[in-house]
Design a protein around this motif. Structure first.
Motif, PDB file in Angstrom:
ATOM      1  N   PHE A  78      -4.451   9.884  -2.584  1.00  0.00           N
ATOM      2  CA  PHE A  78      -4.734   8.871  -1.566  1.00  0.00           C
ATOM      3  C   PHE A  78      -4.370   9.287  -0.141  1.00  0.00           C
ATOM      4  O   PHE A  78      -4.631   8.539   0.798  1.00  0.00           O
ATOM      5  N   ASP A  85     -13.779   6.845  -1.937  1.00  0.00           N
ATOM      6  CA  ASP A  85     -13.349   5.681  -2.728  1.00  0.00           C
ATOM      7  C   ASP A  85     -14.158   5.562  -4.011  1.00  0.00           C
ATOM      8  O   ASP A  85     -13.640   5.115  -5.040  1.00  0.00           O
ATOM      9  N   LEU A 140     -12.499   7.912  -6.527  1.00  0.00           N
ATOM     10  CA  LEU A 140     -11.202   7.413  -6.973  1.00  0.00           C
ATOM     11  C   LEU A 140     -11.351   6.160  -7.827  1.00  0.00           C
ATOM     12  O   LEU A 140     -10.676   6.012  -8.850  1.00  0.00           O
ATOM     13  N   THR A 160      -8.720   1.037  -4.187  1.00  0.00           N
ATOM     14  CA  THR A 160      -8.439   2.386  -3.703  1.00  0.00           C
ATOM     15  C   THR A 160      -8.353   2.415  -2.186  1.00  0.00           C
ATOM     16  O   THR A 160      -7.543   3.140  -1.615  1.00  0.00           O
ATOM     17  N   LYS A 183      -5.053   3.674  -0.149  1.00  0.00           N
ATOM     18  CA  LYS A 183      -5.182   4.710   0.878  1.00  0.00           C
ATOM     19  C   LYS A 183      -4.511   4.285   2.178  1.00  0.00           C
ATOM     20  O   LYS A 183      -3.887   5.095   2.871  1.00  0.00           O
TER      21      LYS A 183
END
Length: 216
Positions: free
Chosen positions: A186, A194, A197, A208, A212
């Motif tokens: 992240f 994103d 992830l 996500t 982050k």
């Protein structure tokens, strides 16, 4: 035994173990003190001219000083590697002091180039590592006890006690490297998408994106 005596004993033990299990290539001369000013790029650090080497190149002070644990994680790592102690160059070892506030965490991370041997000097730690079959090996260790984290495996330490804790770690590389799992996912620059992830973690992209934002 006084804490200062245990501290000195831990230093001797972890350095001895690190030397015996050195992962870096063996030296081909008495020593190769790192030349921080060299423009030569090698696998390691270029050697300083022997005529310029002094005893101070093999000396570091400060591991007796507690680290500042006033941060989100409640921990502090003072790693002494070749960047801080030039005499470690080609000797295949590093050492670190780790301080933990109550509830402090040295978060899940890996050392891609080293095995870590951890000695608790004071307090209590819940420690563990995850093997490649996703099995967790964990244990609570206290003053005078030792735990080993195999090279490259994700591991952590958490102060589960009621008082601050301190440990000494030996790593069998002059530059072991540290990859924190959360930061690697992240906190990269540029960031990982994103979409990637979210799919990897089976969550929504809003999740996500929020995580982050905590690593900006």
């Amino acid at each position: 035994m006084a804490l200062s005596h245990i501290f000195l004993l831990a230093i001797v033990l972890v350095f001895s173990a690190s030397l015996a299990l050195a992962f870096d290539p063996s030296p081909l001369q008495d020593f190769c003190v790192a030349d921080r000013n060299s423009q030569v790029f090698v696998n390691g650090v270029a050697c300083k001219n022997r005529s310029q080497v002094t005893a101070d190149d093999f000396f570091f002070t400060g591991l007796d000083n507690p680290g500042n644990t006033s941060n989100k994680l409640g921990s502090s790592v003072n790693l002494v590697n070749v960047d801080k102690l030039p005499g470690l160059n080609t000797n295949g070892m590093s050492v670190a002091r780790i301080d933990y506030a109550v509830g402090g965490l040295n978060p899940p991370h890996t050392h891609p180039r080293a095995t870590e041997t951890l000695v608790v000097l004071d307090g209590s730690l819940y420690v563990g590592f995850v093997a490649t079959d996703n099995k967790l090996y964990s244990k609570v260790i206290t003053k005078g006890e030792v735990f080993v984290f195999p090279i490259g495996l994700v591991h952590f330490q958490f102060n589960n006690g009621t008082c601050p804790a301190v440990a000494i770690a030996a790593l069998n590389s002059q530059n072991p490297g540290t990859v924190r799992v959360a930061n690697a996912l992240f906190g990269t620059k540029p960031p990982i998408s994103d979409d990637i992830l979210a799919k990897a973690l089976s969550v929504d992209t809003n999740v996500t994106s929020y995580i982050k934002s905590q690593f900006q």
